[in-house]
Design a protein around this motif. Structure first.
Motif, PDB file in Angstrom:
ATOM      1  N   GLN A   1      -6.251  47.703   4.504  1.00 13.51           N
ATOM      2  CA  GLN A   1      -5.156  47.965   5.443  1.00 13.51           C
ATOM      3  C   GLN A   1      -4.063  48.788   4.776  1.00 13.51           C
ATOM      4  OE1 GLN A   1      -4.057  44.012   6.611  1.00 13.51           O
ATOM      5  NE2 GLN A   1      -5.895  43.696   7.846  1.00 13.51           N
ATOM      6  N   GLY A   2      -3.152  49.260   5.607  1.00 13.46           N
ATOM      7  CA  GLY A   2      -1.959  49.708   4.993  1.00 13.46           C
ATOM      8  C   GLY A   2      -1.266  51.000   5.199  1.00 13.46           C
ATOM      9  N   GLU A   3      -0.865  51.396   6.421  1.00 17.26           N
ATOM     10  CA  GLU A   3       0.030  52.540   6.526  1.00 17.26           C
ATOM     11  C   GLU A   3       1.343  52.280   5.794  1.00 17.26           C
ATOM     12  OE1 GLU A   3      -1.588  51.226   9.033  1.00 17.26           O
ATOM     13  OE2 GLU A   3      -2.679  52.793  10.120  1.00 17.26           O
ATOM     14  N   HIS A   4       1.738  50.994   5.708  1.00 14.52           N
ATOM     15  CA  HIS A   4       2.989  50.670   5.018  1.00 14.52           C
ATOM     16  C   HIS A   4       2.910  51.000   3.530  1.00 14.52           C
ATOM     17  CE1 HIS A   4       0.354  47.153   4.704  1.00 14.52           C
ATOM     18  NE2 HIS A   4       0.977  46.853   3.601  1.00 14.52           N
ATOM     19  N   LYS A   5       1.693  51.229   3.012  1.00 17.55           N
ATOM     20  CA  LYS A   5       1.559  51.603   1.604  1.00 17.55           C
ATOM     21  C   LYS A   5       1.873  53.076   1.376  1.00 17.55           C
ATOM     22  CE  LYS A   5      -2.097  48.171   0.931  1.00 17.55           C
ATOM     23  NZ  LYS A   5      -3.562  47.973   0.844  1.00 17.55           N
ATOM     24  N   LEU A   6       1.764  53.885   2.425  1.00 17.47           N
ATOM     25  CA  LEU A   6       1.941  55.318   2.283  1.00 17.47           C
ATOM     26  C   LEU A   6       3.292  55.683   1.689  1.00 17.47           C
ATOM     27  CD1 LEU A   6       0.398  56.901   5.500  1.00 17.47           C
ATOM     28  CD2 LEU A   6      -0.261  57.372   3.140  1.00 17.47           C
ATOM     29  N   ILE A   7       4.369  55.133   2.264  1.00 14.30           N
ATOM     30  CA  ILE A   7       5.696  55.504   1.795  1.00 14.30           C
ATOM     31  C   ILE A   7       5.967  54.976   0.393  1.00 14.30           C
ATOM     32  CG2 ILE A   7       6.615  55.601   4.133  1.00 14.30           C
ATOM     33  CD1 ILE A   7       8.016  52.930   3.562  1.00 14.30           C
ATOM     34  N   ARG A   8       5.078  54.160  -0.117  1.00 21.99           N
ATOM     35  CA  ARG A   8       5.210  53.624  -1.477  1.00 21.99           C
ATOM     36  C   ARG A   8       4.263  54.311  -2.450  1.00 21.99           C
ATOM     37  NH1 ARG A   8       6.196  50.101   2.546  1.00 21.99           N
ATOM     38  NH2 ARG A   8       8.284  49.196   2.407  1.00 21.99           N
ATOM     39  N   GLY A   9       3.727  55.455  -2.035  1.00 24.28           N
ATOM     40  CA  GLY A   9       2.961  56.288  -2.948  1.00 24.28           C
ATOM     41  C   GLY A   9       1.484  55.996  -3.024  1.00 24.28           C
ATOM     42  N   PHE A  10       0.957  55.164  -2.121  1.00 24.48           N
ATOM     43  CA  PHE A  10      -0.478  54.888  -2.106  1.00 24.48           C
ATOM     44  C   PHE A  10      -1.175  55.966  -1.266  1.00 24.48           C
ATOM     45  CE2 PHE A  10       1.339  50.973  -3.438  1.00 24.48           C
ATOM     46  CZ  PHE A  10       0.368  50.283  -4.144  1.00 24.48           C
ATOM     47  N   GLU A  11      -2.204  56.567  -1.824  1.00 20.81           N
ATOM     48  CA  GLU A  11      -2.855  57.713  -1.209  1.00 20.81           C
ATOM     49  C   GLU A  11      -4.148  57.312  -0.505  1.00 20.81           C
ATOM     50  OE1 GLU A  11      -3.153  60.936  -4.060  1.00 20.81           O
ATOM     51  OE2 GLU A  11      -1.559  60.007  -5.256  1.00 20.81           O
ATOM     52  N   PRO A  12      -4.498  57.991   0.591  1.00 23.11           N
ATOM     53  CA  PRO A  12      -5.738  57.653   1.300  1.00 23.11           C
ATOM     54  C   PRO A  12      -6.974  58.009   0.480  1.00 23.11           C
ATOM     55  CG  PRO A  12      -4.748  59.637   2.219  1.00 23.11           C
ATOM     56  CD  PRO A  12      -3.753  59.081   1.243  1.00 23.11           C
ATOM     57  N   VAL A  13      -7.928  57.103   0.465  1.00 13.73           N
ATOM     58  CA  VAL A  13      -9.227  57.342  -0.168  1.00 13.73           C
ATOM     59  C   VAL A  13     -10.306  56.852   0.804  1.00 13.73           C
ATOM     60  CG1 VAL A  13      -8.343  57.137  -2.523  1.00 13.73           C
ATOM     61  CG2 VAL A  13      -9.216  55.127  -1.359  1.00 13.73           C
ATOM     62  N   PHE A  14     -11.444  57.516   0.783  1.00 11.60           N
ATOM     63  CA  PHE A  14     -12.537  57.126   1.663  1.00 11.60           C
ATOM     64  C   PHE A  14     -13.354  55.993   1.041  1.00 11.60           C
ATOM     65  CE2 PHE A  14     -12.093  61.619   3.175  1.00 11.60           C
ATOM     66  CZ  PHE A  14     -11.695  61.297   4.466  1.00 11.60           C
ATOM     67  N   THR A  15     -13.817  55.095   1.883  1.00 11.74           N
ATOM     68  CA  THR A  15     -14.769  54.076   1.477  1.00 11.74           C
ATOM     69  C   THR A  15     -16.061  54.278   2.268  1.00 11.74           C
ATOM     70  OG1 THR A  15     -14.045  52.492   3.176  1.00 11.74           O
ATOM     71  CG2 THR A  15     -12.909  52.430   1.036  1.00 11.74           C
ATOM     72  N   HIS A  16     -17.158  53.762   1.710  1.00 13.98           N
ATOM     73  CA  HIS A  16     -18.456  53.956   2.344  1.00 13.98           C
ATOM     74  C   HIS A  16     -19.196  52.629   2.453  1.00 13.98           C
ATOM     75  CE1 HIS A  16     -17.620  57.852   0.170  1.00 13.98           C
ATOM     76  NE2 HIS A  16     -17.700  58.235   1.432  1.00 13.98           N
TER      77      HIS A  16
END
Length: 377
Positions: A320-335
């Protein structure tokens, strides 16, 4: 290839050294100690809908060549790759979706190796398992949160469907300290993060990092109480038992990190982490009372701070986590990968995944565009 395939109903049937020798790295979640602690503590088992059914492959001389951690599932809880809609469609069509076979780490949406050992032995294992699913009353085989090696092995294999997901991970760009990380952010975001940390400090809360072997049983009681409370407030039962934490602390204490939050020397919250040589994994958190911004500090900022100080390159704070975006967490794909026996279900899921995949890609791109880092130039 002539091999012998065995099913283990309990990981204790295989020595830890033999299982761990197949692992490509020291990631804690695939280690024998972690998986066995889940079983020994009663966190997984037939009662919980996670019946262990691990598979190993030996050659004719008895040498262990490959393995796959697996569970017969009677529901889809604790997987974090959501197939409830598939199960519901089967129910409406009069098709049994459960039980199914799942290769995964229970309750842990962490990417990693799932098919362990020699490639040819793993391929033979997959062939045998998929050919016998229907005869064993299983609707499907699912392999969740795979790494690149497992993806390469499954790509192009007949009948296997690939599913894309998205998480948010923090990456250490060689930061000297937390302030150095803040300096990489745009001014407005930098001020927001600094204000949140100040709000927590202003409530008289301080933090202590502990390694797994240093906690007393009384402190583990506190950890579990906090963990269980996160489920209790939602009217749910926790996945893990109290015994799991003691079992894990005994079996692999070097991989455990716990941050304790105290207000005037009184413990009020905790976050439970695991780590290896490169990555910090945020797993569980809980508090005994409500404190403004404490969750962000305990689960994110403390983790970032610790990763920097320990020279770790990545911080995986979970699902989860759009709230992580503003804290510098970047999107990564999972499979994840799915083999469905029923042809009608397979065709329907194939169409669904094609549409979902494009949506996930757009979502990840939009998330990347929203990252808080300063724009160069």
């Amino acid at each position: 290839m002539s091999v012998i395939i065995e099913r283990l109903d309990n990981l204790s049937e295989l020595p830890a050294q033999a299982w761990n020798a197949l692992l490509p790295d020291n990631q804690p979640f695939m280690r024998h100690e972690f998986l066995h602690a889940l079983e020994a503590s009663g966190s997984v088992g037939r009662r919980t809908g996670w019946k262990p059914a691990h598979y190993i492959v030996r050659d004719l001389e008895g040498t262990l060549r490959a393995a796959m951690p697996a569970y017969i599932k009677y529901h889809s809880y604790g997987e974090y790759v959501f197939d409830w809609a598939w199960a519901d469609a089967c129910h409406r069509a009069g098709i049994d979706y459960y039980p199914k076979l799942l290769a995964a780490v229970p309750f842990s949406p962490v990417g990693g190796a799932r098919l362990l050992g020699e490639r040819t032995a793993c391929e033979e294992l997959l062939h045998v398992l998929t050919s016998k699913l229907e005869g064993r009353g299983l609707s499907s085989l699912h392999i969740n949160f795979t790494n690149e090696a497992t993806d390469a092995l499954l790509t192009g294999r007949e009948g296997w469907l690939k599913r894309l997901g998205c998480q948010f991970h923090w990456h250490n760009r060689g930061y000297r300290d937390f302030q150095d990380f803040l300096d990489a952010l745009a001014s407005r975001k930098r001020k927001q993060l600094r204000k949140e940390r100040e709000q927590v400090a202003g409530q008289g809360i301080d933090f202590e990092w502990r390694k797994g072997g240093s906690l007393t049983e009384q402190e583990w009681d506190f950890v579990y109480t906090c963990y269980a409370n996160t489920y209790a407030v939602r009217g749910q039962d926790p996945y893990l038992t109290r015994e799991f934490f003691s079992e894990l602390a005994e079996r692999m204490p070097e991989a455990i990190r716990v941050v304790l939050a105290r207000q005037e020397s009184r413990p009020v919250a905790m976050a439970f982490y695991l780590c290896d040589e490169k990555t910090l994994y945020g797993r569980y958190w809980g508090c005994l009372a409500e404190f403004d911004r404490l969750h962000f500090e305990t689960c994110f900022y403390q983790g970032i701070d610790h990763a920097i100080s320990e020279g770790l390159t990545r911080f995986d704070a979970g699902a989860q986590g759009e709230h992580k975006l503003i804290r510098g967490f970047e999107p990564v794909f999972t499979h994840s990968w799915h083999y469905l026996v029923h042809p009608g279900l397979r065709d329907a899921v194939t169409e669904f995944l094609d549409q979902e995949r494009e949506g996930i890609k757009r979502y990840a791109q939009a998330a990347a565009d929203a990252l808080p880092f300063r724009q160069e130039g």
